[in-house]
Every structure is written in C-alpha cells, then in structure tokens.
Design a protein around this motif. Sequence first.
Motif, PDB file in Angstrom:
ATOM      1  N   PHE A 164      -3.821  45.472  24.182  1.00 26.78           N
ATOM      2  CA  PHE A 164      -4.591  44.329  23.697  1.00 26.78           C
ATOM      3  C   PHE A 164      -5.922  44.790  23.127  1.00 26.78           C
ATOM      4  O   PHE A 164      -6.384  45.912  23.385  1.00 26.78           O
ATOM      5  CB  PHE A 164      -4.804  43.299  24.814  1.00 26.78           C
ATOM      6  N   THR A 165      -6.523  43.948  22.345  1.00 29.02           N
ATOM      7  CA  THR A 165      -7.778  44.274  21.680  1.00 29.02           C
ATOM      8  C   THR A 165      -8.969  44.109  22.619  1.00 29.02           C
ATOM      9  O   THR A 165      -8.869  43.468  23.675  1.00 29.02           O
ATOM     10  CB  THR A 165      -7.999  43.370  20.467  1.00 29.02           C
ATOM     11  N   LYS A 166     -10.105  44.656  22.202  1.00 30.14           N
ATOM     12  CA  LYS A 166     -11.309  44.502  23.001  1.00 30.14           C
ATOM     13  C   LYS A 166     -11.735  43.030  23.062  1.00 30.14           C
ATOM     14  O   LYS A 166     -12.350  42.594  24.042  1.00 30.14           O
ATOM     15  CB  LYS A 166     -12.449  45.357  22.443  1.00 30.14           C
ATOM     16  N   GLN A 167     -11.386  42.254  22.000  1.00 32.79           N
ATOM     17  CA  GLN A 167     -11.707  40.826  22.003  1.00 32.79           C
ATOM     18  C   GLN A 167     -10.975  40.105  23.128  1.00 32.79           C
ATOM     19  O   GLN A 167     -11.532  39.212  23.779  1.00 32.79           O
ATOM     20  CB  GLN A 167     -11.359  40.193  20.646  1.00 32.79           C
ATOM     21  N   VAL A 168      -9.722  40.477  23.367  1.00 35.14           N
ATOM     22  CA  VAL A 168      -8.959  39.887  24.476  1.00 35.14           C
ATOM     23  C   VAL A 168      -9.598  40.296  25.802  1.00 35.14           C
ATOM     24  O   VAL A 168      -9.772  39.468  26.702  1.00 35.14           O
ATOM     25  CB  VAL A 168      -7.482  40.328  24.428  1.00 35.14           C
ATOM     26  N   ALA A 169      -9.957  41.575  25.929  1.00 36.92           N
ATOM     27  CA  ALA A 169     -10.573  42.065  27.166  1.00 36.92           C
ATOM     28  C   ALA A 169     -11.888  41.341  27.451  1.00 36.92           C
ATOM     29  O   ALA A 169     -12.189  41.008  28.603  1.00 36.92           O
ATOM     30  CB  ALA A 169     -10.819  43.568  27.067  1.00 36.92           C
ATOM     31  N   GLU A 170     -12.651  41.066  26.416  1.00 39.22           N
ATOM     32  CA  GLU A 170     -13.953  40.410  26.585  1.00 39.22           C
ATOM     33  C   GLU A 170     -13.820  38.916  26.842  1.00 39.22           C
ATOM     34  O   GLU A 170     -14.605  38.340  27.595  1.00 39.22           O
ATOM     35  CB  GLU A 170     -14.809  40.628  25.331  1.00 39.22           C
ATOM     36  N   SER A 171     -12.811  38.283  26.244  1.00 41.20           N
ATOM     37  CA  SER A 171     -12.713  36.822  26.275  1.00 41.20           C
ATOM     38  C   SER A 171     -11.838  36.272  27.390  1.00 41.20           C
ATOM     39  O   SER A 171     -12.088  35.187  27.914  1.00 41.20           O
ATOM     40  CB  SER A 171     -12.174  36.310  24.930  1.00 41.20           C
ATOM     41  N   VAL A 172     -10.780  37.004  27.733  1.00 43.29           N
ATOM     42  CA  VAL A 172      -9.808  36.495  28.706  1.00 43.29           C
ATOM     43  C   VAL A 172     -10.173  36.991  30.098  1.00 43.29           C
ATOM     44  O   VAL A 172      -9.955  38.146  30.438  1.00 43.29           O
ATOM     45  CB  VAL A 172      -8.374  36.940  28.339  1.00 43.29           C
ATOM     46  N   LYS A 173     -10.760  36.120  30.879  1.00 42.66           N
ATOM     47  CA  LYS A 173     -11.175  36.464  32.241  1.00 42.66           C
ATOM     48  C   LYS A 173     -10.065  36.128  33.234  1.00 42.66           C
ATOM     49  O   LYS A 173      -9.439  35.074  33.154  1.00 42.66           O
ATOM     50  CB  LYS A 173     -12.458  35.709  32.618  1.00 42.66           C
ATOM     51  N   ILE A 174      -9.845  37.028  34.171  1.00 37.89           N
ATOM     52  CA  ILE A 174      -8.769  36.862  35.153  1.00 37.89           C
ATOM     53  C   ILE A 174      -9.367  36.413  36.484  1.00 37.89           C
ATOM     54  O   ILE A 174     -10.255  37.073  37.033  1.00 37.89           O
ATOM     55  CB  ILE A 174      -7.999  38.185  35.353  1.00 37.89           C
ATOM     56  N   SER A 175      -8.901  35.288  37.000  1.00 40.30           N
ATOM     57  CA  SER A 175      -9.413  34.772  38.274  1.00 40.30           C
ATOM     58  C   SER A 175      -8.374  34.821  39.383  1.00 40.30           C
ATOM     59  O   SER A 175      -8.702  34.726  40.560  1.00 40.30           O
ATOM     60  CB  SER A 175      -9.884  33.322  38.094  1.00 40.30           C
ATOM     61  N   SER A 176      -7.106  34.972  39.011  1.00 42.97           N
ATOM     62  CA  SER A 176      -6.021  34.962  39.994  1.00 42.97           C
ATOM     63  C   SER A 176      -5.975  36.259  40.786  1.00 42.97           C
ATOM     64  O   SER A 176      -6.294  37.335  40.277  1.00 42.97           O
ATOM     65  CB  SER A 176      -4.685  34.758  39.287  1.00 42.97           C
ATOM     66  N   ASN A 177      -5.554  36.169  42.032  1.00 42.43           N
ATOM     67  CA  ASN A 177      -5.372  37.350  42.871  1.00 42.43           C
ATOM     68  C   ASN A 177      -3.911  37.781  42.933  1.00 42.43           C
ATOM     69  O   ASN A 177      -3.583  38.737  43.630  1.00 42.43           O
ATOM     70  CB  ASN A 177      -5.867  37.060  44.297  1.00 42.43           C
ATOM     71  N   TYR A 178      -3.044  37.075  42.219  1.00 39.87           N
ATOM     72  CA  TYR A 178      -1.624  37.377  42.393  1.00 39.87           C
ATOM     73  C   TYR A 178      -0.827  37.382  41.093  1.00 39.87           C
ATOM     74  O   TYR A 178       0.251  37.967  41.040  1.00 39.87           O
ATOM     75  CB  TYR A 178      -0.981  36.373  43.361  1.00 39.87           C
ATOM     76  N   THR A 179      -1.318  36.781  40.019  1.00 36.48           N
ATOM     77  CA  THR A 179      -0.513  36.696  38.792  1.00 36.48           C
ATOM     78  C   THR A 179      -1.333  37.086  37.565  1.00 36.48           C
ATOM     79  O   THR A 179      -1.373  36.351  36.585  1.00 36.48           O
ATOM     80  CB  THR A 179       0.040  35.268  38.606  1.00 36.48           C
ATOM     81  N   LYS A 192      -5.995  31.061  21.424  1.00 36.55           N
ATOM     82  CA  LYS A 192      -5.447  31.254  20.077  1.00 36.55           C
ATOM     83  C   LYS A 192      -5.294  32.723  19.671  1.00 36.55           C
ATOM     84  O   LYS A 192      -5.295  33.046  18.476  1.00 36.55           O
ATOM     85  CB  LYS A 192      -6.310  30.525  19.027  1.00 36.55           C
ATOM     86  N   PHE A 193      -5.152  33.624  20.635  1.00 36.12           N
ATOM     87  CA  PHE A 193      -4.879  35.012  20.307  1.00 36.12           C
ATOM     88  C   PHE A 193      -3.390  35.159  19.963  1.00 36.12           C
ATOM     89  O   PHE A 193      -2.542  34.455  20.506  1.00 36.12           O
ATOM     90  CB  PHE A 193      -5.224  35.930  21.483  1.00 36.12           C
TER      91      PHE A 193
END
Length: 297
Positions: A164-179, A192-193
């Motif tokens: 994935f792009t750096k834009q995805v890494a910067e924008s998509v925050k992960i809050s789940s502990n399992y999925t 809209k990626f």
Amino acid sequence: MISRKKKPKILVTIPAYNEEKTIGTVISGVKRELRGYNYGIQIIDDGSTDKTVEISRKAGARVVSHPKNYGLAAAFNTELEEAIKSGADIIVHTDADGQYMAEEITLLIKEVEKGADLVLGSRFIGKIEAMPLVNRFGNMAFSSVISQIINQKITDAQTGFRAFTKQVAESVKISSNYTYTHEQLIRAERMKFKITEVPVTARKTRKSRLMKSPFDYALKAWITILRLYRDYEPLKFFGIIGGSLFLIGFLMGIFILATLIETGAVGGIPRVVLSALLILTGIQIISLGFLADMNRR
C-alpha cells in the motif's frame, strides 16, 4: 499516485515472533528479489525470546522491538508508524514464516506503481499448497462479508501479503485488536482508495499459532464476522436481530388474536405479555440500529 520521475522508496516490513528458523531466509529472499529497487527491510519484533532479533540484524534488516508479545494488530500499528517515519512511498507487508514468496513481491509493487493504493496478494485466485478445510471456509466467509461491506469483490480479505501507499499508511488508522487486515480494507474503501488483488502462491508452513483447534478457529471466525457487521453494518446487524424478535412477537400476536376470536379467550396472560415484550424489544433494537448507522455515517 506514485511519482514516475524517480524510483519510489520501498519498505518491506515483516512482523515476527520467535521466527528464528525462517526469518533469515525470508530476509535473504527479499534482498535477492529487490535488487535494483530503492528499498529497505524492517522487522517488527513482537517480543521474541529466541534469536529472531539477532538473525534479522545480521541479515541486514532494521529491527523495531516490542518489550513483550502484544499480538499482530499492535505489530501492524507499529509497522505503520515506523513506515511513515521512514518516508517510504510503498509499504509491503509480508509474513516471517515464509508462507509468501519473495519472488512475488514485485507483483504487488507493480500494481501500486500502476495506480492502486492497496494491493492484496490473493491466495484464492493464486495457489495454496496446504490449508485446513475449516480455515479455507473461514477465509471464504470473511471475504464474502468484507465484499458485502465494501461493495467490491474480495477473494482473500485475510491475506498477510499486501502492499500500500504511504497515503494509505498515513490516512487509514487501525483501532481493532483482532481484525487489522479487515479494518484496513474497510477503512481504505470508505476513504475512496483504490483496492485491487493479484494472484499469489501460499506455501505450506508451520502450524498456525492463532488456531488452537478447528472448533476454536470456527468460534473466533463467527465472533469476528458478527463484530464486523456490528461495527460496519449496524443497521443490518441490529435490523436482523430486532426484525426477528418483532416477527416472532407479531406472529404470536396474530395467533393470540385468532384464539380470542375463536374461543373468546387469549389462552393465558403470559402469552400476551411475551408477545408485546418481543414486539417492543424488536422495535427498540431496530431503532438502535438506525441510530448506530447515523453515527457511522
């Protein structure tokens, strides 16, 4: 979109927990296949107690260590933070056990260079050397649920081989502990990626540490699917539960009314109370679904 004016900076990042038997081979494979690319290799050591860290450093990888084993989701979040700090243009996430082939990393990179934001290495449109039947069905069920949620056909939502792009890494925050694999997909689509899949080969590796038994896997799979619907499709989740209760209560009410017309009696007050309770509870749960859906949007 990745700039074509210069070589993109690629970071291959690998979460590892006690993988001394395979980590050296995995790193060597990545180095062999990415010759000619501007790349780096990062190991997220999730509290290993064996020689994983030592072998990784000797093989030339940068190592970031957790003080103890926090799990894959925490390792993935650390991976994203470190990838952003490194200034990487493309992040490739793969496993430390050698399940995925280093030779196929470039397949994912090329798709990103063509314009994709998140590329999944799909085992189900590629080749799987070995996978227990319960895992196969579980993966298919997860992928079906994710496909419904994001309105796009996904064949391997669980894959640990993705770029994935750096834009995805910067924008998509992960809050789940399992999925985390599912959450990244869902959030990326909502933002809209562009998401795509490429066929890859999954080799036979050691027994999974995440599954104690087929029953344990099946139970966790269904719990996870219910959570996904609850969190990302609340109207459908609460609507099915509330609608079912309402329907049962309504049908009981019809039966009670028919009994009253035929015999002049309702057949017992508890029936009336239960019918009313089911109808009211169903309406409340459906209303909760509407509220949750409004907040989600």
